[in-house]
Write a protein that holds these residues in place. Structure first.
Motif, PDB file in Angstrom:
ATOM      1  N   GLY A  31       3.726 -28.402   5.421  1.00 51.40           N
ATOM      2  CA  GLY A  31       4.884 -27.626   6.070  1.00 51.40           C
ATOM      3  C   GLY A  31       5.505 -26.623   5.925  1.00 51.40           C
ATOM      4  O   GLY A  31       3.626 -26.169   5.970  1.00 51.40           O
ATOM      5  N   GLU A  32       6.489 -26.146   7.035  1.00 51.57           N
ATOM      6  CA  GLU A  32       6.705 -24.618   7.337  1.00 51.57           C
ATOM      7  C   GLU A  32       6.594 -23.526   5.887  1.00 51.57           C
ATOM      8  O   GLU A  32       7.199 -23.916   4.910  1.00 51.57           O
ATOM      9  CB  GLU A  32       7.504 -24.459   7.401  1.00 51.57           C
ATOM     10  CG  GLU A  32       7.760 -25.181   9.433  1.00 51.57           C
ATOM     11  CD  GLU A  32       8.954 -25.087  10.169  1.00 51.57           C
ATOM     12  OE1 GLU A  32       9.219 -24.832  11.304  1.00 51.57           O
ATOM     13  OE2 GLU A  32       9.981 -24.293  10.135  1.00 51.57           O
ATOM     14  N   ASN A  57      10.658 -29.178   7.764  1.00 50.28           N
ATOM     15  CA  ASN A  57      10.397 -28.150   8.802  1.00 50.28           C
ATOM     16  C   ASN A  57      11.410 -27.874   9.883  1.00 50.28           C
ATOM     17  O   ASN A  57      12.001 -29.379  10.191  1.00 50.28           O
ATOM     18  CB  ASN A  57       8.756 -28.515   9.600  1.00 50.28           C
ATOM     19  CG  ASN A  57       7.874 -28.445   9.222  1.00 50.28           C
ATOM     20  OD1 ASN A  57       7.630 -27.709   7.947  1.00 50.28           O
ATOM     21  ND2 ASN A  57       6.865 -28.901   9.729  1.00 50.28           N
ATOM     22  N   ARG A  99       4.249 -28.361  12.795  1.00 46.85           N
ATOM     23  CA  ARG A  99       4.891 -27.710  13.382  1.00 46.85           C
ATOM     24  C   ARG A  99       4.931 -27.904  14.601  1.00 46.85           C
ATOM     25  O   ARG A  99       4.224 -27.789  15.097  1.00 46.85           O
ATOM     26  CB  ARG A  99       4.391 -25.440  13.279  1.00 46.85           C
ATOM     27  CG  ARG A  99       5.465 -24.508  13.113  1.00 46.85           C
ATOM     28  CD  ARG A  99       4.944 -23.483  13.085  1.00 46.85           C
ATOM     29  NE  ARG A  99       4.375 -22.751  11.783  1.00 46.85           N
ATOM     30  CZ  ARG A  99       5.686 -22.053  11.043  1.00 46.85           C
ATOM     31  NH1 ARG A  99       6.591 -22.177  11.515  1.00 46.85           N
ATOM     32  NH2 ARG A  99       5.259 -21.058  10.347  1.00 46.85           N
TER      33      ARG A  99
END
Ligand code: PLP
Length: 377
Positions: free
Chosen positions: A300-301, A168, A139
């Motif tokens: 990733g997010e 992201n 992040r």
């Protein structure tokens, strides 16, 4: 019959994946519309848009470059002014080169594209990176930009939105506030955003917004767009001293042929498709859940908000350690199933994009992963 020579082969080039399901992140947003395909043939000749040029690309009325660059693009980007570029990297470089002197600093996020670093290098500008968080999310916390913006007094701050590895989407609007407070011009690199998802420079409080025609605007390449606030027009679009109607930073003219024709021809559909971004996000989330169901870890997010995804695929890597084709087995298995986008040799971590494929096609992709796991168990 005589063998075709290497040179003769150039006259009959073919691509390997016609008709296949395409999940290659670089390609899914750049697939041409039918309108662009027609424009490509019509405007294929070199300098084809220049029939009625009076000296400035952005003033050409036929084809309607003027309307596209001076009205439609700024409106689409939420910018006061726009210009055409050869791609996202060229937009980044143009701005950097216009705003910074050699020895200056630019602050960037840790998920930046390599071309941002190369652009800085070419401009003689020092890169200061705000690191991403640790695996698996990587992040970007935009609050961490405040200190380097205050202390390093950079010429520019660049945010990658989204980045090209994890997809992201950092809080770009909040970074706009932080940059404004610090008095630092702010560029949003939207190579994977502009043309896929709704993104307005004004809403992000940015000074510049960069997009890529061949990455995300259904265009042939190289092509790109750059939006800016009014006050930067005279800086970035400054004229040459010797040739008053030629802009300096682009060496007088940019994309002047088939790439521009395709960018314009696809624009009506591109402008429409960004309105359906929520469907794209839903499709991506459905796909990533299915992948996680097979035991692949989404990096990733989470929840993920973009069609570009990166998965850690330990099981597929383990298979590569014991099969004859090594890492290439996966590429082959997908090719046999009519699916394009697995990089030859890659198994450990895979980057995929769900943007161009339908749900039915993506079900086939999931089935392919499932089959392969069973086959090699
Ligand atoms: C693909 C990409 C670029 C390069 O885009 P071009 O239009 O080919 O220059 C730059 N930045 C990011 C984040 C990208 O994903």
């Amino acid at each position: 019959m005589a063998q075709q020579s290497d040179v003769e082969k150039l006259g009959s080039l073919v691509r390997p994946h016609r008709g296949m399901i395409n999940i290659m992140p670089l390609q899914t947003g750049g697939l041409l519309t039918e309108a662009a395909r027609r424009a490509m043939v019509e405007f294929g000749d070199g300098y084809s848009v220049c029939d009625f040029c009076q000296g400035r690309l952005s003033d050409i009325v036929n084809p309607p470059v003027k309307q596209f660059v001076q009205e439609l693009l700024p409106e689409f980007l939420g910018a006061d002014a726009a210009t055409l570029t050869y791609g996202a990297r060229d937009g980044v470089f143009m701005v950097l080169h216009s705003l910074a002197k050699p020895g200056d600093t630019v602050v960037v996020d840790g998920n930046r594209h390599y071309s941002t670093a190369v652009a800085a290098e070419r401009a003689g500008v020092q890169l200061v990176e705000v690191p991403a968080s640790v695996s698996p999310e990587y992040r970007i916390d935009v609050e961490l930009f405040a200190q380097p913006l205050r202390e390093r007094r950079p010429a520019l701050v660049i945010l990658t939105y989204p980045d090209g590895r994890f997809g992201n989407l950092p809080d770009a609007a909040r970074l706009g506030e932080i940059a404004a407070e610090a008095g630092v011009p702010y560029l949003v690199n939207g190579a994977y955003a502009v043309g896929r998802m709704p993104v307005k420079m004004s809403a992000l409080k940015a000074d510049f917004l960069v997009g890529s025609g061949h990455k995300s605007m259904a265009s042939a390449g190289p092509s790109g767009v750059l939006g800016m606030k009014a006050k930067w027009r005279e800086v970035v679009l400054r004229p040459s001293v010797l040739h008053k109607n030629k802009e300096m930073e682009c060496l007088g003219c940019t994309i002047r042929g088939v790439t521009l024709a395709t960018l314009m021809a696809s624009f009506p559909e591109v402008r429409e498709r960004v309105k359906h971004w929520d469907e794209q996000v839903a499709k991506a989330q459905w796909f990533s859940s299915a992948m996680e169901g097979l035991g692949f870890a989404l990096l990733g997010e989470k929840p993920h908000r973009h069609d570009l995804m990166r998965f850690e695929c330990t099981q597929l890597f383990e298979i590569s350690q014991r099969v004859r084709e090594r890492g290439y087995y996966l590429y082959k298995a997908f090719e046999e199933r009519g699916i394009w986008g697995i990089k030859p040799g890659q198994t450990k971590a895979l980057e995929l994009s769900t943007f161009a494929a339908t749900r039915e096609q993506l079900e086939k992709v999931i089935a392919a992963f499932s089959d392969i796991l069973k086959q090699y168990r």
